[in-house]
Design a protein around this motif. Structure first.
Motif, short mmCIF file in Angstrom:
data_model
loop_
_atom_site.label_atom_id
_atom_site.label_comp_id
_atom_site.label_asym_id
_atom_site.label_seq_id
_atom_site.Cartn_x
_atom_site.Cartn_y
_atom_site.Cartn_z
N ARG A 45 1.06 -1.12 -0.02
CA ARG A 45 -0.24 -0.02 0.09
C ARG A 45 0.89 1.42 0.09
N ARG A 46 1.92 1.09 -0.82
CA ARG A 46 2.87 2.36 -0.94
C ARG A 46 3.07 2.75 -2.52
N ILE A 47 3.08 3.62 -2.76
CA ILE A 47 3.45 4.24 -4.24
C ILE A 47 4.49 5.05 -3.93
N TRP A 48 5.83 5.00 -4.34
CA TRP A 48 7.06 5.89 -4.25
C TRP A 48 7.34 6.12 -5.56
N ARG A 49 7.02 7.51 -6.07
CA ARG A 49 7.52 7.99 -7.30
C ARG A 49 8.95 8.68 -7.11
N PRO A 50 10.14 7.99 -7.71
CA PRO A 50 11.36 8.60 -7.29
C PRO A 50 11.53 10.08 -7.85
N GLU A 51 12.31 10.99 -7.19
CA GLU A 51 12.77 12.19 -7.43
C GLU A 51 13.68 12.10 -8.80
N ALA A 52 13.79 13.28 -9.43
CA ALA A 52 14.37 13.23 -10.70
C ALA A 52 16.04 12.95 -10.64
N PRO A 53 16.67 13.29 -9.39
CA PRO A 53 18.00 13.09 -9.14
C PRO A 53 18.06 11.47 -8.80
N TYR A 54 17.26 11.05 -8.31
CA TYR A 54 17.44 9.66 -8.03
C TYR A 54 17.12 8.84 -9.56
N LEU A 55 16.26 9.21 -10.20
CA LEU A 55 16.22 8.71 -11.69
C LEU A 55 17.49 8.84 -12.50
N HIS A 56 18.23 9.99 -12.10
CA HIS A 56 19.65 10.38 -12.98
C HIS A 56 20.39 9.41 -12.65
N PHE A 57 20.55 8.77 -11.51
CA PHE A 57 21.64 7.83 -11.04
C PHE A 57 21.44 6.63 -12.25
N TYR A 58 20.11 6.06 -11.97
CA TYR A 58 20.02 4.97 -13.08
C TYR A 58 20.09 5.22 -14.75
N ALA A 115 26.06 -2.86 -16.45
CA ALA A 115 24.84 -4.19 -16.26
C ALA A 115 24.48 -4.31 -15.11
N ARG A 116 23.79 -3.29 -14.64
CA ARG A 116 22.97 -3.56 -13.24
C ARG A 116 21.51 -4.38 -13.58
N THR A 117 21.14 -4.92 -12.37
CA THR A 117 19.86 -5.90 -12.82
C THR A 117 18.64 -5.44 -12.09
N CYS A 118 18.70 -4.32 -11.43
CA CYS A 118 17.28 -3.86 -10.79
C CYS A 118 16.37 -3.52 -11.90
N ASP A 119 15.13 -3.32 -11.57
CA ASP A 119 14.04 -3.19 -12.43
C ASP A 119 14.23 -1.83 -13.23
N ASN A 120 14.37 -0.61 -12.13
CA ASN A 120 14.70 0.75 -12.83
C ASN A 120 16.05 0.80 -13.69
N CYS A 121 17.12 0.04 -13.31
CA CYS A 121 18.35 -0.12 -14.55
C CYS A 121 18.04 -0.65 -15.62
N ARG A 122 17.36 -1.80 -15.47
CA ARG A 122 16.88 -2.31 -16.73
C ARG A 122 16.17 -1.39 -17.75
N ALA A 123 14.91 -0.87 -17.11
CA ALA A 123 14.37 -0.07 -17.69
C ALA A 123 14.92 0.98 -18.29
N PHE A 124 15.90 1.94 -17.73
CA PHE A 124 16.66 2.91 -18.29
C PHE A 124 17.32 2.35 -19.33
N ALA A 125 17.94 1.09 -19.34
CA ALA A 125 18.91 0.50 -20.26
C ALA A 125 18.07 0.34 -21.42
N ALA A 126 16.87 -0.10 -21.35
CA ALA A 126 15.90 -0.34 -22.63
C ALA A 126 15.67 0.90 -23.18
N LEU A 127 15.39 1.89 -22.48
CA LEU A 127 15.12 3.10 -23.07
C LEU A 127 16.02 3.77 -23.78
N VAL A 128 17.61 3.82 -23.27
CA VAL A 128 18.45 4.33 -23.75
C VAL A 128 18.93 3.90 -25.07
#
Length: 175
Positions: free
Chosen positions: A52-65, A74-87
């Motif tokens: 029951r928690r939605i956490w939307r990371p702030e932009a600086p946090y996303l810039h790390f990924y 080659a990081r394996t967390c979901d955010n890392c793999r999501a950004f790798a696919a987008l890039v």
């Protein structure tokens, strides 16, 4: 999200540390990167919303990924793999455009996961998965039937999730 895309779920498991893992059949094609991002973002969102928690990371946090993805780490967390696919799919986009696209998927995932009837079905899948440890495609489809999802489970992703056919032309949310 995989059902919404019409993907077959080879298996869904939970390991001894109670971390979820998936074996999804992914169709190759031009939209692969976006569909992959959608599944990664939705999985991350659903697991957090189970508490029951939605956490939307702030932009600086996303810039790390994003920086890690651009550096080819080659990081394996979901955010890392999501950004790798987008890039990988959009190497010429600037950082703000890539993050805006991520936010677009994030918003769609939050809308889907926090819909009460869909969330109840996700909870049921999670409960059964914790008991059985592994579930197959038919097991998941029994608990989340196609008619429960917007547009049905085999609807084209963009139409069923409110995207245009050309995702680069979608009016992305300001972050």
């Amino acid at each position: 999200m995989a059902l919404l895309l019409g993907w077959a779920i080879g298996s869904r498991g939970v390991d001894i540390a109670q971390l979820f893992s998936a074996n999804l059949a992914r169709p190759p094609g031009a939209t692969f990167a976006y569909e992959h991002v959608a599944v990664l973002v939705a999985g991350h969102t659903a697991e957090r919303w189970l508490g029951r928690r939605i956490w939307r990371p702030e932009a600086p946090y996303l810039h790390f990924y994003l920086a890690a993805a651009r550096a080819g780490e080659a990081r394996t967390c979901d955010n890392c793999r999501a950004f790798a696919a987008l890039v990988q799919d959009r190497p010429d986009d600037d950082d703000e455009m890539v993050i805006a696209l991520y936010r677009h998927f994030e918003k769609r995932a939050i809308d889907l996961v926090t819909t009460p009837r869909i969330f109840s079905a996700i909870q049921e899948v999670a409960r059964e998965l914790m008991q059985r440890r592994v579930m197959q495609d038919d097991d998941v489809r029994r608990l989340i039937p196609p008619e429960m999802l917007p547009g049905g489970c085999h609807a084209p992703m963009w139409a069923s999730m409110g995207y245009s056919n050309d995702v680069s032309r979608v009016a992305l949310p300001r972050v």
